[in-house]
Structures are given as C-alpha cells and as structure tokens.
Design a protein around this motif. Structure first.
Motif, PDB file in Angstrom:
ATOM      1  N   ALA A 163      34.392  47.538  42.134  1.00 55.40           N
ATOM      2  CA  ALA A 163      35.852  47.488  42.064  1.00 55.40           C
ATOM      3  C   ALA A 163      36.437  46.696  43.230  1.00 55.40           C
ATOM      4  N   GLY A 164      37.475  45.880  42.921  1.00 54.93           N
ATOM      5  CA  GLY A 164      38.168  45.105  43.944  1.00 54.93           C
ATOM      6  C   GLY A 164      37.430  43.871  44.401  1.00 54.93           C
ATOM      7  N   SER A 165      36.339  43.503  43.742  1.00 52.04           N
ATOM      8  CA  SER A 165      35.535  42.366  44.198  1.00 52.04           C
ATOM      9  C   SER A 165      35.906  41.053  43.516  1.00 52.04           C
ATOM     10  N   ALA A 166      36.772  41.082  42.477  1.00 45.63           N
ATOM     11  CA  ALA A 166      37.066  39.868  41.712  1.00 45.63           C
ATOM     12  C   ALA A 166      38.070  38.986  42.464  1.00 45.63           C
ATOM     13  N   THR A 167      37.760  37.684  42.553  1.00 45.29           N
ATOM     14  CA  THR A 167      38.647  36.719  43.204  1.00 45.29           C
ATOM     15  C   THR A 167      38.685  35.436  42.386  1.00 45.29           C
ATOM     16  N   TYR A 168      39.726  34.598  42.681  1.00 47.67           N
ATOM     17  CA  TYR A 168      39.821  33.292  42.039  1.00 47.67           C
ATOM     18  C   TYR A 168      40.093  32.241  43.103  1.00 47.67           C
ATOM     19  N   THR A 169      39.395  31.097  43.010  1.00 45.52           N
ATOM     20  CA  THR A 169      39.513  30.028  43.990  1.00 45.52           C
ATOM     21  C   THR A 169      39.785  28.714  43.277  1.00 45.52           C
ATOM     22  N   SER A 170      40.837  28.000  43.735  1.00 49.81           N
ATOM     23  CA  SER A 170      41.136  26.651  43.249  1.00 49.81           C
ATOM     24  C   SER A 170      41.520  25.811  44.449  1.00 49.81           C
ATOM     25  N   ASN A 171      42.004  24.592  44.198  1.00 51.02           N
ATOM     26  CA  ASN A 171      42.444  23.752  45.315  1.00 51.02           C
ATOM     27  C   ASN A 171      43.654  24.333  46.032  1.00 51.02           C
ATOM     28  N   LYS A 172      44.391  25.202  45.355  1.00 49.87           N
ATOM     29  CA  LYS A 172      45.583  25.805  45.943  1.00 49.87           C
ATOM     30  C   LYS A 172      45.401  27.281  46.279  1.00 49.87           C
ATOM     31  N   LEU A 173      44.449  27.911  45.646  1.00 48.75           N
ATOM     32  CA  LEU A 173      44.217  29.349  45.852  1.00 48.75           C
ATOM     33  C   LEU A 173      42.839  29.536  46.485  1.00 48.75           C
ATOM     34  N   ASN A 174      42.825  30.246  47.617  1.00 52.86           N
ATOM     35  CA  ASN A 174      41.560  30.416  48.350  1.00 52.86           C
ATOM     36  C   ASN A 174      41.110  31.865  48.262  1.00 52.86           C
ATOM     37  N   GLY A 175      40.417  32.195  47.175  1.00 55.82           N
ATOM     38  CA  GLY A 175      39.866  33.542  47.037  1.00 55.82           C
ATOM     39  C   GLY A 175      40.932  34.596  46.827  1.00 55.82           C
ATOM     40  N   VAL A 176      41.935  34.294  46.037  1.00 59.66           N
ATOM     41  CA  VAL A 176      42.984  35.268  45.765  1.00 59.66           C
ATOM     42  C   VAL A 176      42.414  36.379  44.888  1.00 59.66           C
ATOM     43  N   ALA A 177      42.817  37.624  45.180  1.00 61.59           N
ATOM     44  CA  ALA A 177      42.272  38.782  44.472  1.00 61.59           C
ATOM     45  C   ALA A 177      42.734  38.802  43.029  1.00 61.59           C
ATOM     46  N   LEU A 178      41.812  39.197  42.141  1.00 58.50           N
ATOM     47  CA  LEU A 178      42.116  39.383  40.727  1.00 58.50           C
ATOM     48  C   LEU A 178      42.094  40.866  40.412  1.00 58.50           C
ATOM     49  N   PRO A 179      42.830  41.311  39.427  1.00 54.26           N
ATOM     50  CA  PRO A 179      42.837  42.740  39.084  1.00 54.26           C
ATOM     51  C   PRO A 179      41.508  43.150  38.438  1.00 54.26           C
ATOM     52  N   ASP A 180      41.188  44.445  38.587  1.00 54.89           N
ATOM     53  CA  ASP A 180      39.949  44.962  38.008  1.00 54.89           C
ATOM     54  C   ASP A 180      39.966  44.938  36.489  1.00 54.89           C
ATOM     55  N   SER A 181      41.121  44.637  35.906  1.00 54.00           N
ATOM     56  CA  SER A 181      41.202  44.529  34.451  1.00 54.00           C
ATOM     57  C   SER A 181      40.374  43.372  33.922  1.00 54.00           C
ATOM     58  N   ILE A 182      39.824  42.564  34.829  1.00 49.11           N
ATOM     59  CA  ILE A 182      38.992  41.442  34.400  1.00 49.11           C
ATOM     60  C   ILE A 182      37.776  41.908  33.624  1.00 49.11           C
ATOM     61  N   VAL A 183      37.332  43.172  33.858  1.00 49.91           N
ATOM     62  CA  VAL A 183      36.154  43.677  33.142  1.00 49.91           C
ATOM     63  C   VAL A 183      36.575  44.547  31.954  1.00 49.91           C
ATOM     64  N   THR A 184      37.844  44.408  31.533  1.00 49.87           N
ATOM     65  CA  THR A 184      38.335  45.114  30.339  1.00 49.87           C
ATOM     66  C   THR A 184      38.798  44.084  29.321  1.00 49.87           C
ATOM     67  N   ASN A 185      39.246  44.568  28.178  1.00 49.14           N
ATOM     68  CA  ASN A 185      39.757  43.671  27.146  1.00 49.14           C
ATOM     69  C   ASN A 185      41.032  42.956  27.582  1.00 49.14           C
ATOM     70  N   THR A 186      41.734  43.517  28.559  1.00 51.41           N
ATOM     71  CA  THR A 186      42.959  42.885  29.054  1.00 51.41           C
ATOM     72  C   THR A 186      42.650  41.598  29.785  1.00 51.41           C
ATOM     73  N   GLY A 187      41.588  41.600  30.585  1.00 49.89           N
ATOM     74  CA  GLY A 187      41.224  40.435  31.364  1.00 49.89           C
ATOM     75  C   GLY A 187      42.137  40.244  32.557  1.00 49.89           C
ATOM     76  N   ALA A 188      41.996  39.100  33.259  1.00 50.85           N
ATOM     77  CA  ALA A 188      42.805  38.785  34.432  1.00 50.85           C
ATOM     78  C   ALA A 188      43.410  37.409  34.249  1.00 50.85           C
ATOM     79  N   LYS A 189      44.735  37.315  34.467  1.00 57.83           N
ATOM     80  CA  LYS A 189      45.416  36.037  34.308  1.00 57.83           C
ATOM     81  C   LYS A 189      45.069  35.132  35.480  1.00 57.83           C
ATOM     82  N   LEU A 190      44.853  33.827  35.192  1.00 54.00           N
ATOM     83  CA  LEU A 190      44.505  32.839  36.199  1.00 54.00           C
ATOM     84  C   LEU A 190      45.645  31.845  36.354  1.00 54.00           C
ATOM     85  N   GLY A 191      45.463  30.848  37.197  1.00 54.90           N
ATOM     86  CA  GLY A 191      46.451  29.802  37.382  1.00 54.90           C
ATOM     87  C   GLY A 191      45.946  28.776  38.367  1.00 54.90           C
TER      88      GLY A 191
END
Length: 650
Positions: A163-191
């Motif tokens: 739990a709490g380990s999901a992150t997203y990294t892009s040229n503008k986002l450096n390891g921003v936290a993702l919600p734990d819903s990423i492992v559910t049917n809801t998923g996690a919104k990106l950008g």
C-alpha cells in the motif's frame, strides 16, 4: 457448395457450445503466447499513429523495442534488468513497472482523455502468479491495452500489493503518488503535468507507473531431531538411566537411545546408529525397539554397524527408544592402566540432518608396576664399501664418490626399540644427511663431495633416545679421480719415413683416454711444419695449414683416430711434425704431445754437357770457303735488317 454452407451455418446455430469450445481451443493458446493485447495495428518512430492509441510502437529505443511488452518486474534494491518472469524469494519485495505512451503523431495534437492505469494482482496461492497491467483512455482505439509479467517459485505463495507504493513519473511529474485504487477496477488516473487524465501524443509526454508487490510464503516445515543417550549398570541391577556409570571388567551395561521429532515436518526413514568405543563389546541379539506400535520388538544387530537401523517414520513430537546391552572388556583389553572413561556415541539421521549424543562407562584397569626402561648407544662403526668416479659439471672438476656402511651397537631393557637416527655433518657443521633406520641399526650412504665429515648415531626407543661419545665418528672423503690422456703421432703408421716431394702421405693421430674418469671437451691440435702442406683430414677443421678437432666426450679406455693427408713441397729437408691434445678435466695446457718425422732427399744431378773440341788446324782459305763466308754474312745481315724493320713498324 451453397448447400454445404447452409448446413454449416445451421449446425453452428444449433450447437453454439461446441462451436465456442472449438474457438477457445484455437485462440486461447495464441493469446497466452502473446502475453499482451489486444491484437492491434503497430507503428514505428518514423511513422507514428494517426489516431490515439497506447503502447503500439515496435522500435521504441527508450523501452528497448516493442512497446506492447510494457510491463516488467525486478527485485527491489537491485539494478537487475526489467523482466517478464522473475523468481520470487521469501522476504523480498518487487517493483512492477508499466510504460505509458500515447502513440499519436505530435503534429496531430491529439490528447488522450481519461487515461487510467490498472494492475490486476491475483489473490490466489500458487507457484506461478501472473500480473496484468492495463492502460485505458476514453478516446483511444483500442480503448485499453494490456501486458503481463510473472513471478515464480518452487513453493506456493500469494502476492500482496504494498500500500502507498504506486507512483507516476513523466517529464513534468517526478514520482508523484498514485492512489491505491490502481490495483482495483477503478484504477488510477494519470496525466502529463498533473493527474488530470490528459496525455498528449509524442515521446516527450510518456511516463512510467511504478508500484511494489510482495510475495507471501507459508511457513516452511522444518525437520529437527532431539537425541538422548543414557546408560545403566545391568550387572548391578540399576534401574535409573544416567549419562555416566561406574563398572568393572566383565560387567554388563545397558544403553538407551531416545530420538524425538522436534520439528514441524514428518520424519521418514529415521536411522539410528551406535558406535561403541574400545573396551565395550556389543552383546549380540540384545537390540530392542520401543515406540507407539512396538514394546520391546527385537531388531537387527546392525545398530552397531555402519548402516545403522531404519526405525520408521515419526510425526511431530513422536519419539522412539532403542535399548541394547554391552559388556565391559577384560582387564588386559582395556585401553590404559588406571581409570578409563569409555564413551559411547549414538547418532540419529533423516538423510538431511544428523544428531549425536553420548553416554559413558568408567572402569579401572589394574596394571603391574612397570620396570624401569634403559636404552643406550654402545658404539658406532664405519665401514668403507666402494669408491666410484664422476665429474662435477657445476664445479668443473672431478670428484670421488665413496659408499660407507654405518652400524650402531645398542642395548635396550624394558622398552621398545624404535630405530637409530644418523646425522652426518660437513666440516662447517652443516647437516648434509639425516636419516632414521627403523628396521635395524645399519645405514648405507653415498657421499660424492670430498671433505671431512662427522657422523652421530642416536638410539631411539619408545621411552626416549640416547647418544654417547663413542657413538660419534669422524671420516673423510677424498678425490680418487686420476684423469689421463695420451696422443700418438705416426706417418704412414711409422714414426719416421722417407717420402718424395709432391707425393701424398698420411699422418695418423691416436687419442686415448688412459685414466680412470671419463673426459670431455678434448681439443686436438696439429700445426704443419715448414715445407709441409695439409691437404685434408677425416675429422676436425683445417685452417691456415692447422688442424683443430674437438672431442665432446671420451670414456675411460676409449680412443679416436684422426687421419691427415699431406705432402712435402721441398726437397732435401728433414721435417718433424708435432700434435698435441688438451682437456679441461686435467689442469694445465697441452696434456700430451707426440711427433713423427719425414725425410725428403735431394734429386740426382744429371752430368754437364761436353764442350766441343777445337779443330787441330785452322780452316783453309780458298775460294770455295770464301764464298761460303760471304754467303753466311749476307744471311746474317738480311736477318738483322728484317728484325729492325719490324721494330720500327711497331
């Protein structure tokens, strides 16, 4: 054909289950083999998509090739490459990474909307668990793409999302936290620059989802054996079991081995073995087995053999007892005088672990008071046996090898003879030979270096060693070599001959080793005297009317002959020819010379021609004679004129 098609269509309508089974059998293996999907058009960096589609470029240099394979796993804390299949280990955590890339060409300015990432983490327990990652967008075609990666083990496990380990990294986002819903049917919104679900098309807007999972293993069953060894004096009627008892020679003692399964796994084929010490003798036929199913079952005597006995299988906390008798050996067979502690070793094994325990018997051995021992070196004798010859190439000189026999006289009482030690030292006090003779008192040695030596002999016994003044002797090794060489020179096999000038004859040189050591590097030289020419030689080299020949080795008594073909170039001479021989084995130059002589007589002188006699009277002066004189004068004058004219023409 139309009738056949109608029949097939009719069959499909009436048998949908069969048709679906056929389709599943055909397509499911294909999908499983691909491990990503759905099946879609693919693109390249040079020719990106003309619409919104995710992870479909097949030559992505950043990802190392095909974007369809966008889910990877690696162990946390390592720099291992991302892989589709990783071995799961107890106590470890693993990163799961998903690559996210809108493949629409940048000039189209197509923005994917409502982009969501999901990771399906199965909850089942197995030896292989496959994770499926998904990337979706509401305006993408296809709407969702997916890929798989697998964790494997030789033991059953399940996976837990950290739990709490999901992150997203892009040229503008450096390891921003993702919600734990990423492992559910809801998923996690990106950008791209914020998690608003919008991602434009091009490489610069791509990113990575990273999260952790942890394999969970059931506690592993362990095998453990508790072993206890006890003893009691059966002859004395003892009932209690102890770790050590007192006994006498001839007593019977009883041993007990208890093995208990202290682990959580069943122990199959437990083997018990007993190792008796010297002084205890197993009583045949006394081994008995006690467990839940048996109460004193007589078993094999192999308990005291290398193989031991198999006492069966035992679950956790189950135990087994084995008892047997042993007899204390007779007094004279006990290991040592006085108190002996005879320790008996028991072993229990399940082919993986071995446990040991001991129990001991104390017994006293009565011995007679030993008589004092004496051991003495009485005398040492030296006996020369033989002399041999040799040559020391390192010292460039001959040596004499001598063989000696040393013999020691000694006396022993109430002890055991071990041997005689001989130590030989040179004049500098350095030990050159040290050897112990265990099967007698004589020692034979060869010494090849001349010099003065000292030999000492020492008598060795079980209780000590002894040497005395009369067990030390001095001796000397002398050079016994007598190298000698000779040369004999002859001419036509004689010492003196008479020859004619310019006629060939032979000089013979006979070189002989007449010493008692082999010779080496022998140089034969012969210089021709005046008025003698060396024409050829069957050995050696001729240079400037000199012969040189080198003999590498010449054994004792061996000879070599050199023949020189020569001739005299003058008459009336007496010539002495000298040849010499030299070897480095013999000090000095020209270790031998010899000569041969020739005589060349003068030739006989022929007699001088007689002078013509003068006439007794003058010739007559007549007309005839006058004409002859005038004619002769004319001829002479004409001849002189011709000669003069020829010189002028030149």
């Amino acid at each position: 054909m139309r009738d056949l098609l109608k029949k097939i269509i009719s069959f499909a309508k009436n048998h949908p289950v069969i048709i679906s089974s056929i389709l599943v059998s055909v397509f499911v293996p294909l999908v499983y083999t691909l491990a990503y999907g759905p099946n879609r058009n693919t693109y390249t960096v040079a020719k990106p998509a003309d619409h919104i589609v995710f992870n479909s470029i097949v030559d992505n240099p950043t990802l190392g090739g095909n974007e369809q394979d966008f889910v990877g796993i690696r162990e946390v804390g390592t720099s291992n490459a991302w892989s589709n299949s990783v071995q799961a280990k107890p106590g470890k955590e693993y990163y799961v990474r998903m690559y996210v890339h809108n493949n629409a060409a940048s000039n189209l300015k197509l923005v994917a909307q409502n982009v969501v990432a999901k990771l399906n983490v199965p909850t089942n327990t197995a030896k292989s668990i496959t994770l499926q990652g998904q990337v979706s967008a509401s305006n993408a075609t296809p709407a969702t793409v997916w890929d798989e990666a697998t964790l494997k083990s030789d033991r059953d496990f399940n996976l837990a999302y950290v739990a709490g380990s999901a992150t997203y990294t892009s040229n503008k986002l450096n390891g921003v936290a993702l919600p734990d819903s990423i492992v559910t049917n809801t998923g996690a919104k990106l950008g791209y620059d914020k998690l608003d679900g919008n991602i434009p098309g091009c490489f610069e807007y791509s990113g990575y989802v990273t999260l952790k999972v942890k394999p969970q293993f059931a506690p592993e069953e362990k095998s453990d054996i508790a072993l206890s060894k006890k003893v009691r004096n059966k002859t004395n009627g003892e009932k209690a079991w102890n770790e050590i008892v007192n006994a006498k020679s001839g007593d019977t003692v009883q041993f007990q081995i208890e093995a208990k399964n202290n682990g959580s796994a069943t122990i199959d084929n437990m083997v018990l073995r007993d190792i008796l010490p010297n002084g205890l003798e197993y009583v045949a036929g006394t081994t008995k087995l006690y467990n839940k199913a048996n109460n004193g079952l007589k078993v094999s005597d192999n308990l005291v053999a290398d193989s031991g006995i198999n006492v069966g299988s035992y679950g956790p906390n189950a135990n087994v007892f084995v008892r047997f008798d042993a007899k204390v050996s007779e007094n004279q067979k006990l290991p040592k005088c006085g108190e002996n502690t005879l320790t008996n070793l028991a072993q229990a094994s399940n082919q993986k672990i071995v446990q040991n325990d001991t129990a001991s018997v104390k017994v006293n051995k009565t011995c007679e008071t030993p008589k004092p021992s004496t051991y003495k070196c009485e005398s040492l004798s030296i006996k020369p046996i033989r002399k041999t010859s040799g040559f020391d190439t390192t010292q460039n000189k001959p040596f004499g090898t001598e063989t000696f026999e040393f013999d020691t006289k000694y006396s022993l009482q109430n002890t055991e003879f071990v041997g005689v030690k001989y130590v030989i030292k040179n004049s500098k006090g350095e030990t050159v030979i040290e050897k112990t003779v265990n099967n007698g008192s004589k020692l034979t040695v060869e010494i090849s270096i001349a010099g003065k030596y000292t030999v000492t002999s020492t008598v060795l016994s079980k209780d000590g060693q002894n040497s005395a003044q009369n067990c030390e002797k001095h001796f000397e090794v002398k050079n016994q070599e007598k190298p000698s060489i000779s040369i004999r020179k002859t001419v036509n096999n004689q010492k003196n001959i008479t020859v004619e000038a310019e006629k060939e004859f032979n000089y013979e040189l006979l070189v002989t080793n007449n010493g008692n050591v082999d010779l080496r590097d022998i140089v034969v030289s012969d210089k021709a005297p005046a008025n003698i020419t060396f024409i050829s030689a069957d050995r050696g080299t001729l240079l400037n009317n000199n012969l040189t020949y080198k003999i590498a080795n010449l054994k004792v008594g061996e000879s070599q002959i050199i023949t020189i073909k020569a001739k005299a170039t003058a008459v009336g001479i007496s010539s002495r020819n000298i040849a010499c021989v030299n070897t480095p084995v013999i000090p000095g130059d020209n270790d031998g010379c010899d000569s041969a002589n020739i005589e060349v007589p003068k030739k006989d002188t022929p007699p001088a021609p007689k002078q013509p006699e003068l006439p007794s009277e003058l010739p007559k002066t007549g007309a005839d004679n006058l004409l002859e004189i005038i004619g002769l004068s004319s001829v002479v004058l004409a001849t002189s004129y011709y000669v003069a004219s020829r010189k002028l023409l030149k």
